[in-house]
Each structure stands twice: as structure tokens, then as C-alpha cells.
Design an enzyme around this catalytic site. Structure first.
Site, PDB file in Angstrom:
ATOM      1  N   ASP A  61     -24.051 -11.875 -19.330  1.00 27.91           N
ATOM      2  CA  ASP A  61     -24.569 -12.282 -20.647  1.00 27.91           C
ATOM      3  C   ASP A  61     -25.899 -12.967 -20.389  1.00 27.91           C
ATOM      4  OD1 ASP A  61     -25.255 -13.498 -23.033  1.00 27.91           O
ATOM      5  OD2 ASP A  61     -23.249 -14.284 -23.431  1.00 27.91           O
ATOM      6  N   ILE A  62     -26.979 -12.335 -20.811  1.00 32.15           N
ATOM      7  CA  ILE A  62     -28.289 -12.883 -20.458  1.00 32.15           C
ATOM      8  C   ILE A  62     -28.588 -14.190 -21.208  1.00 32.15           C
ATOM      9  CG2 ILE A  62     -29.186 -10.625 -19.764  1.00 32.15           C
ATOM     10  CD1 ILE A  62     -31.017 -10.742 -22.302  1.00 32.15           C
ATOM     11  N   SER A 138     -41.012  -2.675 -26.571  1.00 33.78           N
ATOM     12  CA  SER A 138     -41.086  -1.775 -27.725  1.00 33.78           C
ATOM     13  C   SER A 138     -42.522  -1.603 -28.189  1.00 33.78           C
ATOM     14  CB  SER A 138     -40.259  -2.348 -28.872  1.00 33.78           C
ATOM     15  OG  SER A 138     -40.463  -1.588 -30.048  1.00 33.78           O
ATOM     16  N   ALA A 191     -40.243 -11.199 -36.196  1.00 35.70           N
ATOM     17  CA  ALA A 191     -39.700 -11.932 -35.046  1.00 35.70           C
ATOM     18  C   ALA A 191     -39.443 -10.970 -33.884  1.00 35.70           C
ATOM     19  CB  ALA A 191     -38.408 -12.643 -35.449  1.00 35.70           C
ATOM     20  N   TYR A 192     -38.872  -9.804 -34.214  1.00 35.29           N
ATOM     21  CA  TYR A 192     -38.593  -8.812 -33.170  1.00 35.29           C
ATOM     22  C   TYR A 192     -39.901  -8.382 -32.498  1.00 35.29           C
ATOM     23  CZ  TYR A 192     -36.965  -4.452 -31.019  1.00 35.29           C
ATOM     24  OH  TYR A 192     -36.669  -3.434 -30.129  1.00 35.29           O
ATOM     25  N   GLY A 193     -40.925  -8.118 -33.331  1.00 38.86           N
ATOM     26  CA  GLY A 193     -42.212  -7.691 -32.782  1.00 38.86           C
ATOM     27  C   GLY A 193     -42.796  -8.734 -31.845  1.00 38.86           C
ATOM     28  N   LYS A 196     -41.079  -8.896 -28.514  1.00 39.53           N
ATOM     29  CA  LYS A 196     -41.423  -7.803 -27.605  1.00 39.53           C
ATOM     30  C   LYS A 196     -42.883  -7.893 -27.130  1.00 39.53           C
ATOM     31  CE  LYS A 196     -37.421  -5.602 -27.493  1.00 39.53           C
ATOM     32  NZ  LYS A 196     -36.591  -5.531 -26.264  1.00 39.53           N
ATOM     33  N   VAL A 229     -34.936   5.377 -31.193  1.00 40.33           N
ATOM     34  CA  VAL A 229     -33.732   5.994 -30.643  1.00 40.33           C
ATOM     35  C   VAL A 229     -32.510   5.713 -31.523  1.00 40.33           C
ATOM     36  CG1 VAL A 229     -32.268   6.108 -28.589  1.00 40.33           C
ATOM     37  CG2 VAL A 229     -34.715   5.628 -28.327  1.00 40.33           C
ATOM     38  N   ARG A 230     -31.681   6.743 -31.720  1.00 30.36           N
ATOM     39  CA  ARG A 230     -30.454   6.592 -32.521  1.00 30.36           C
ATOM     40  C   ARG A 230     -29.427   5.732 -31.779  1.00 30.36           C
ATOM     41  NH1 ARG A 230     -31.731  11.923 -33.084  1.00 30.36           N
ATOM     42  NH2 ARG A 230     -30.227  12.657 -31.551  1.00 30.36           N
TER      43      ARG A 230
HETATM   44  P1  NDP Z   1     -27.997  -1.508 -29.086  1.00 27.11           P
HETATM   45  O1  NDP Z   1     -27.818  -2.543 -30.129  1.00 27.11           O
HETATM   46  O2  NDP Z   1     -27.334  -0.182 -29.250  1.00 27.11           O
HETATM   47  O3  NDP Z   1     -27.557  -2.089 -27.668  1.00 27.11           O
HETATM   48  C1  NDP Z   1     -27.995  -3.341 -27.240  1.00 27.11           C
HETATM   49  C2  NDP Z   1     -27.267  -3.728 -25.985  1.00 27.11           C
HETATM   50  O4  NDP Z   1     -27.719  -5.028 -25.584  1.00 27.11           O
HETATM   51  C3  NDP Z   1     -25.748  -3.838 -26.206  1.00 27.11           C
HETATM   52  O5  NDP Z   1     -25.075  -3.409 -25.051  1.00 27.11           O
HETATM   53  C4  NDP Z   1     -25.572  -5.334 -26.410  1.00 27.11           C
HETATM   54  O6  NDP Z   1     -24.274  -5.792 -26.092  1.00 27.11           O
HETATM   55  C5  NDP Z   1     -26.588  -5.839 -25.407  1.00 27.11           C
HETATM   56  N1  NDP Z   1     -26.874  -7.258 -25.540  1.00 27.11           N
HETATM   57  C6  NDP Z   1     -27.325  -7.933 -26.625  1.00 27.11           C
HETATM   58  N2  NDP Z   1     -27.418  -9.246 -26.341  1.00 27.11           N
HETATM   59  C7  NDP Z   1     -27.009  -9.400 -25.050  1.00 27.11           C
HETATM   60  C8  NDP Z   1     -26.858 -10.500 -24.192  1.00 27.11           C
HETATM   61  N3  NDP Z   1     -27.118 -11.754 -24.580  1.00 27.11           N
HETATM   62  N4  NDP Z   1     -26.449 -10.283 -22.916  1.00 27.11           N
HETATM   63  C9  NDP Z   1     -26.167  -9.038 -22.493  1.00 27.11           C
HETATM   64  N5  NDP Z   1     -26.242  -7.948 -23.277  1.00 27.11           N
HETATM   65  C10 NDP Z   1     -26.667  -8.138 -24.547  1.00 27.11           C
HETATM   66  O7  NDP Z   1     -29.579  -1.346 -28.925  1.00 27.11           O
HETATM   67  P2  NDP Z   1     -30.475  -0.223 -28.220  1.00 27.11           P
HETATM   68  O8  NDP Z   1     -29.705   0.501 -27.205  1.00 27.11           O
HETATM   69  O9  NDP Z   1     -31.171   0.505 -29.295  1.00 27.11           O
HETATM   70  O10 NDP Z   1     -31.565  -1.164 -27.524  1.00 27.11           O
HETATM   71  C11 NDP Z   1     -31.715  -1.317 -26.120  1.00 27.11           C
HETATM   72  C12 NDP Z   1     -33.077  -1.905 -25.858  1.00 27.11           C
HETATM   73  O11 NDP Z   1     -34.081  -1.009 -26.324  1.00 27.11           O
HETATM   74  C13 NDP Z   1     -33.324  -3.230 -26.583  1.00 27.11           C
HETATM   75  O12 NDP Z   1     -34.052  -4.098 -25.747  1.00 27.11           O
HETATM   76  C14 NDP Z   1     -34.170  -2.798 -27.775  1.00 27.11           C
HETATM   77  O13 NDP Z   1     -34.949  -3.856 -28.274  1.00 27.11           O
HETATM   78  C15 NDP Z   1     -35.004  -1.696 -27.159  1.00 27.11           C
HETATM   79  N6  NDP Z   1     -35.593  -0.754 -28.102  1.00 27.11           N
HETATM   80  C16 NDP Z   1     -34.812   0.034 -28.872  1.00 27.11           C
HETATM   81  C17 NDP Z   1     -35.390   0.951 -29.746  1.00 27.11           C
HETATM   82  C18 NDP Z   1     -34.568   1.883 -30.575  1.00 27.11           C
HETATM   83  O14 NDP Z   1     -35.170   2.657 -31.359  1.00 27.11           O
HETATM   84  N7  NDP Z   1     -33.240   1.888 -30.468  1.00 27.11           N
HETATM   85  C19 NDP Z   1     -36.861   1.072 -29.871  1.00 27.11           C
HETATM   86  C20 NDP Z   1     -37.583   0.207 -28.979  1.00 27.11           C
HETATM   87  C21 NDP Z   1     -36.968  -0.674 -28.136  1.00 27.11           C
HETATM   88  P3  NDP Z   1     -23.083  -5.927 -27.211  1.00 27.11           P
HETATM   89  O15 NDP Z   1     -22.484  -4.551 -27.349  1.00 27.11           O
HETATM   90  O16 NDP Z   1     -22.178  -6.918 -26.587  1.00 27.11           O
HETATM   91  O17 NDP Z   1     -23.723  -6.392 -28.478  1.00 27.11           O
END
Ligand code: NDP
Length: 275
Positions: A61-62, A138, A191-193, A196, A229-230
Site C-alpha cells: 500500500d503506497i 498522464s 487535482a489529478y492533473g 501528475k 484506457v478502459r
Molecule cells: P484503476 O483504478 O483501474 O487501478 C488503479 C490501481 O491502483 C488499483 O490496483 C488500485 O488498487 C491501485 N491503488 C490505488 N491506490 C493505491 C495505494 N495506495 N497503494 C497501492 N495501490 C493502490 O486505474 P488504471 O489502471 O486506469 O490506472 C493505473 C495508472 O494509470 C494510474 O496511475 C492512473 O493515474 C494512470 N493513468 C490511467 C489512465 C487511463 O485512461 N486509465 C490515463 C492516464 C494515466 P485497489 O484495487 O485496491 O483500489
């Protein structure tokens, strides 16, 4: 030769999971799926094993410093370090979420910027020579940068921006949202922007530090955008599958041993992007 090891944060689902799958198929070493919730992680592990893949699992857990340090200790003791680190874990509030902006700012920056920074603080010293570090940022961070005041843009792009100054700027954003003064402070309404923007700027700072302090180790560290990404984060309308979203992070994680570039860059669709 010692066993090579790759670690992917937040990999129980979404892009992180697709990165783990691709690394299991393409990386000559042990791949660690990590998740903050052991149950969710183990469930995904069972699916991967049933598909014939053989990742390993560790809780991570980061947002929890003791979880980061326990994982770092584990990889140090078991493997003497880490060859590939993908900082993928991240969060985003949905557009329709009515949580006050100041709280969204604090919570989003805490995970996406400050917790990713904690990961890098504790894992960078473990990265072995020839290692690869990929921070999933991102294009939204680049867009947010362009919406910042000229003074902020100058700092984020400056080659003399230090990690401490960057962390101070991220803290300032959160504090100014609490007083509803962030617009006057030169910040965009995302905030997200901003989180990142911070991840990309931090990647550039740490890459410069690696080049200066460990030049012989040939470690390459980059930030990237997976594309839209979906996933649970981005919804069903996004054009890319998680597997397609994993392509650029995996490309950066598997840059060949003799590569010297990219390093300290923001990469999208496998191409270095302007910052
Ligand atoms: P998801 O929400 O599908 O997955 C996010 C993952 O991060 C989950 O496994 C979640 O765990 C985990 N997570 C969140 N907080 C923590 C934490 N404190 N410690 C450990 N794990 C954590 O998102 P995406 O797969 O879409 O996103 C992955 C990355 O890509 C992110 O950094 C996102 O910002 C970036 N991104 C995504 C885009 C998109 O279009 N999807 C576009 C640009 C960037 P849990 O299941 O427990 O919640």
C-alpha cells in the site's frame, strides 16, 4: 547470475495488471504483482495462475510507509534489490464526484504524488545497475502544466527544480485549495492533473540525480502516459484496452541493456513528448 525481479504497484487490476501479464510473458525474471488489499491481490493471482502465468505476490500500500519499508526490506533481503520498478498505483475522483475540491486535492496528491515519492525514496536505492524505473503519469499532467501560471510553468520545467522545491509546490497547491486561493496562485482546476504534473517533474529530477550520483549504473528512469484506457478509473468509453495501455510502460521497463535513452523523459505511445 542472480534472479532478476520486477515490481508493479497497484497491479491487482487495470493497467497495472496488464503490465504484470506482459512482463510475465516478456521479462526474463520474477514478476511481482502487488496490491494494497491482500484479498484483491490474491484473487487476481488465482486468475493469472489459471491462465498459466506465474507471477509472485507481495502486499504493498503506497499510502502506508510501513508497507513500503516492509516491501523494500523483503526485496533487498530476498533478491539484493529490484531490476524493474513500475510505479503504477494511482487514484482519480470521478468527474461527477461532489467531494469538495480541497479534499479531492489533498487525497489525490497524497497518493499520486506524495506516496509515489515515498516509493521512490525507499526503492531507488534498491534499483540494481541496468535497472529500469517507470512512473505512470498522464498526458493530463502535461495539460495541467500548460494551464499553470507562467511562473509555475517555469519552475516545473526548470532543470534546477529540486525534489524539495517540487514537494513544496505540491503542498502549496493543496493549501491554496483549502483557502480557495489556488486560482490566484496560478494553478489549474484539476487535482489529478496537478498530481501528475508532479509525478512527471519528479521523474525528471530523479533521473538527473541518478545520472549524477550513479552514472556507471546505467539506470533509466522515465515517466509515461499509458493513453486513455478502459479501466475502473477511466470508464468504458476510453479507446485503449488495458493491454494497449500497458505497451508504453512495458516498453520503458524493458529498454535493452545497451540503451542510454530515453531517460528523465515523459513518454507516450513509445515517443518522447515535449514538456
Ligand atoms: P484503476 O483504478 O483501474 O487501478 C488503479 C490501481 O491502483 C488499483 O490496483 C488500485 O488498487 C491501485 N491503488 C490505488 N491506490 C493505491 C495505494 N495506495 N497503494 C497501492 N495501490 C493502490 O486505474 P488504471 O489502471 O486506469 O490506472 C493505473 C495508472 O494509470 C494510474 O496511475 C492512473 O493515474 C494512470 N493513468 C490511467 C489512465 C487511463 O485512461 N486509465 C490515463 C492516464 C494515466 P485497489 O484495487 O485496491 O483500489
Amino acid at each position: 547470475m542472480s534472479t532478476k525481479v520486477a515490481v508493479v504497484t497497484g497491479s491487482n487490476k487495470g493497467i497495472g495488471l496488464a503490465i504484470v501479464k506482459a512482463l510475465c510473458q516478456q521479462f526474463q525474471g520474477v514478476v511481482y504483482l502487488t496490491s494494497r488489499d491482500i484479498g484483491r491481490g490474491k484473487e487476481t493471482m488465482d486468475t493469472l495462475v489459471s491462465e498459466g502465468l506465474k507471477p509472485m505476490f507481495h502486499q504493498l500500500d503506497i499510502n502506508d510507509l510501513s508497507s513500503i519499508t516492509a516491501a523494500a526490506k523483503y526485496f533487498k533481503e530476498k533478491y539484493g534489490g529490484v531490476d524493474i520498478l513500475v510505479n503504477n498505483a494511482g487514484i482519480a475522483f470521478k468527474g461527477a464526484d461532489t467531494t469538495p475540491f480541497a479534499i479531492q486535492a489533498e487525497v489525490t496528491l497524497k497518493t499520486n504524488f506524495f506516496a509515489t515519492r515515498d516509493m521512490l525514496t525507499h526503492f531507488l536505492p534498491l534499483i540494481k545497475p541496468g535497472g529500469r524505473v517507470v512512473n505512470v503519469s498522464s498526458f493530463v499532467g502535461s495539460r495541467a502544466l500548460n494551464q499553470c501560471s507562467p511562473a509555475l510553468q517555469e519552475r516545473f520545467r526548470s532543470e534546477d527544480l529540486s525534489e524539495e522545491e517540487l514537494a513544496g509546490l505540491m503542498e502549496r497547491f493543496v493549501k491554496e485549495t483549502q483557502k480557495d486561493e489556488h486560482k490566484q496562485g496560478g494553478w489549474p482546476e484539476t487535482a489529478y492533473g496537478v498530481s501528475k504534473t508532479g509525478v512527471t517533474a519528479l521523474s525528471m529530477i530523479l533521473a538527473r540525480r541518478l545520472s549524477k550520483e550513479r552514472p556507471g549504473d546505467k539506470i533509466l528512469l522515465n515517466a509515461c502516459c499509458p493513453g486513455w484506457v478502459r479501466t475502473d478509473m477511466a470508464g468504458t468509453k476510453a479507446p485503449k484496452s488495458p493491454e494497449e495501455g500497458a505497451e508504453t510502460p512495458v516498453y520503458l521497463a524493458l529498454l535493452p541493456p545497451d540503451a542510454t535513452q530515453p531517460h528523465g523523459r515523459f513518454v507516450s505511445d513509445k515517443e518522447v513528448q515535449p514538456w
